[in-house]
Design an enzyme around this catalytic site. Structure first.
Site, PDB file in Angstrom:
ATOM      1  CB  THR A 176      -1.052  -0.053   1.144  1.00 20.88           C
ATOM      2  OG1 THR A 176      -1.940   1.038   0.975  1.00 20.88           O
ATOM      3  CG2 THR A 176      -0.413   0.026   2.530  1.00 20.88           C
ATOM      4  CE  LYS A 190      -2.051   0.776  -3.307  1.00 25.15           C
ATOM      5  NZ  LYS A 190      -3.440   1.114  -3.604  1.00 25.15           N
ATOM      6  CG  ASN A 212      -3.333  -4.057  -5.167  1.00 22.82           C
ATOM      7  OD1 ASN A 212      -3.095  -4.901  -6.031  1.00 22.82           O
ATOM      8  ND2 ASN A 212      -4.538  -3.887  -4.674  1.00 22.82           N
ATOM      9  CG  ASP A 230      -5.910  -0.770  -5.799  1.00 21.73           C
ATOM     10  OD1 ASP A 230      -6.491  -1.348  -4.874  1.00 21.73           O
ATOM     11  OD2 ASP A 230      -4.846  -0.142  -5.654  1.00 21.73           O
ATOM     12  N   GLY A 235      -8.285  13.949  -9.223  1.00 21.29           N
ATOM     13  CA  GLY A 235      -7.011  13.404  -8.767  1.00 21.29           C
ATOM     14  C   GLY A 235      -6.317  12.643  -9.882  1.00 21.29           C
ATOM     15  CB  ALA A 236      -3.652  12.884 -11.786  1.00 23.03           C
ATOM     16  NE  ARG A 274      -2.032  19.329  -4.679  1.00 25.32           N
ATOM     17  CZ  ARG A 274      -1.709  18.837  -3.499  1.00 25.32           C
ATOM     18  NH1 ARG A 274      -2.114  19.428  -2.394  1.00 25.32           N
ATOM     19  NH2 ARG A 274      -1.000  17.733  -3.405  1.00 25.32           N
ATOM     20  CG  LEU A 283     -11.545   5.858  -5.429  1.00 24.35           C
ATOM     21  CD1 LEU A 283     -10.213   5.299  -5.907  1.00 24.35           C
ATOM     22  CD2 LEU A 283     -12.666   5.016  -5.964  1.00 24.35           C
ATOM     23  CE1 TYR A 287     -10.049   2.534   4.551  1.00 31.01           C
ATOM     24  CE2 TYR A 287      -9.540   2.616   2.216  1.00 31.01           C
ATOM     25  CZ  TYR A 287      -9.128   2.514   3.524  1.00 31.01           C
ATOM     26  OH  TYR A 287      -7.797   2.377   3.803  1.00 31.01           O
ATOM     27  N   GLY A 320     -15.943   4.029  -0.821  1.00 36.08           N
ATOM     28  CA  GLY A 320     -14.854   3.118  -1.191  1.00 36.08           C
ATOM     29  C   GLY A 320     -14.831   1.793  -0.444  1.00 36.08           C
TER      30      GLY A 320
END
Ligand code: NAP
Length: 289
Positions: A65, A69, A90, A105, A130-131, A155, A228, A230, A251
């Protein structure tokens, strides 16, 4: 535990809040397997030693994690083609003294949409906020399922462009657009979208109370909003979507589906729906304690 016990576990830098031990121990217990799942919290500089150490010790498999990754790919003997395209693993499986890297994932992301919400992604226009690493799995899954347009808001411009370049080559039929987080662009893209996925940590326990979108944005009623994150169950983004009458997904299911596939890679057993549902309610109860 005895000499025959197979050890599996989780490699990460901050594992205090990880739910993976609970999920995998529940799977192990459900199938009465002679396996044990252990968390291994390590520092970044020890990643190589930890992976080769696990190989030498005969550890049967690992989850990997944040923030390992991508970096751990370099220590594999072989990488699954989907993980190679995504650029992250992962799950590690040790077989015949060799290490194999996988990414579960992306399947974990799409299964709840398909199975629980009965959504077909083909021809759906998607927005990804997000990227980072999770966004790479999400974009791969969306493009693979036939989304014709994916709009990425991030961003930092360079990270978004890197993601676009990578997937443009793999999925030339999918139009990937990138934008900065600006209200005008967000509203225009959301007006035409069917699915919005948040892959930023805004709204999680690290950034409590934060919504990646300005509250004034108005979603069309068809928009499905998938966060995503959780924990908590309802992020500010999901609360905003709910107030606007949109269908939502957090998530938690993704977490369980990605774990189920890792478990299958280590044991050959894909956990049945019953045990997955039981674990979901166990996690919800734990959160409400
Ligand atoms: P990551 O690689 O660090 O990427 C984080 C992304 O969020 C980057 O695009 C980053 O933008 C953006 N971001 C971070 N802080 C921000 C801020 N303050 N304002 C605006 N944008 C910000 O992390 P990841 O591995 O993709 O994980 C992202 C989230 O997904 C986490 O909350 C994680 O728990 C969740 N996740 C859930 C599951 C599941 O099974 N449910 C699986 C994987 C991940 P920059 O590029 O500008 O830095």
């Amino acid at each position: 535990m005895n000499l025959m016990t197979l050890t599996i576990g989780l490699l990460g830098e901050h594992l205090e809040n990880s739910l993976s031990p609970l999920i995998h121990r529940s799977f192990i217990c459900h199938y009465s397997l002679n396996y044990c799942y252990l968390p291994f919290q390590i520092k970044t500089e020890n990643l190589e030693k930890a992976i080769y150490g696990a190989k030498a010790l005969g550890i049967h498999g690992l989850n990997v994690t944040i923030p390992f990754k991508e970096k751990s790919m370099g220590f594999m003997d072989s990488i699954d083609p989907a993980a190679e395209k995504i650029g992250a693993i992962n799950t590690i499986v040790r077989k015949n003294e060799k290490l194999y890297g996988y990414n579960t994932d992306w399947n974990g992301f799409k299964e709840p949409l398909k199975k629980n919400m009965k959504i077909k992604l083909i021809d759906k226009k998607a927005i990804v906020l997000g990227a980072g690493g999770a966004a790479r799995s999400v974009v791969f899954a969306l493009a693979e399922e036939g989304c014709p347009v994916i709009s990425i808001f991030n961003r930092s411009k360079d990270r978004a462009l890197g993601l676009k370049r990578n997937f443009n080559n793999i999925f030339p039929q999918c139009e990937i657009k990138t934008f900065p987080f600006q209200r005008k662009n967000l509203q225009e893209e959301i007006d035409n979208a069917d699915l919005l996925v948040n892959t930023t940590p805004l709204g999680s326990w690290y950034y409590p109370g934060q919504n990646p979108l300005p509250e004034e944005i108005k979603p069309p009623s068809k928009l499905i909003v998938y966060d995503l994150i959780y924990c908590p169950d309802r992020t500010p983004l999901l609360r905003w979507a709910e107030i606007n009458g949109n269908r939502i997904l957090n998530g938690k299911e993704m977490l369980i589906y990605q774990a189920a596939e890792s478990f299958y890679l280590w044991t050959g057993l894909y956990p049945d729906q019953d045990i997955m549902t039981k674990i979901l309610s166990k996690i919800r109860k734990k959160e409400n304690l």
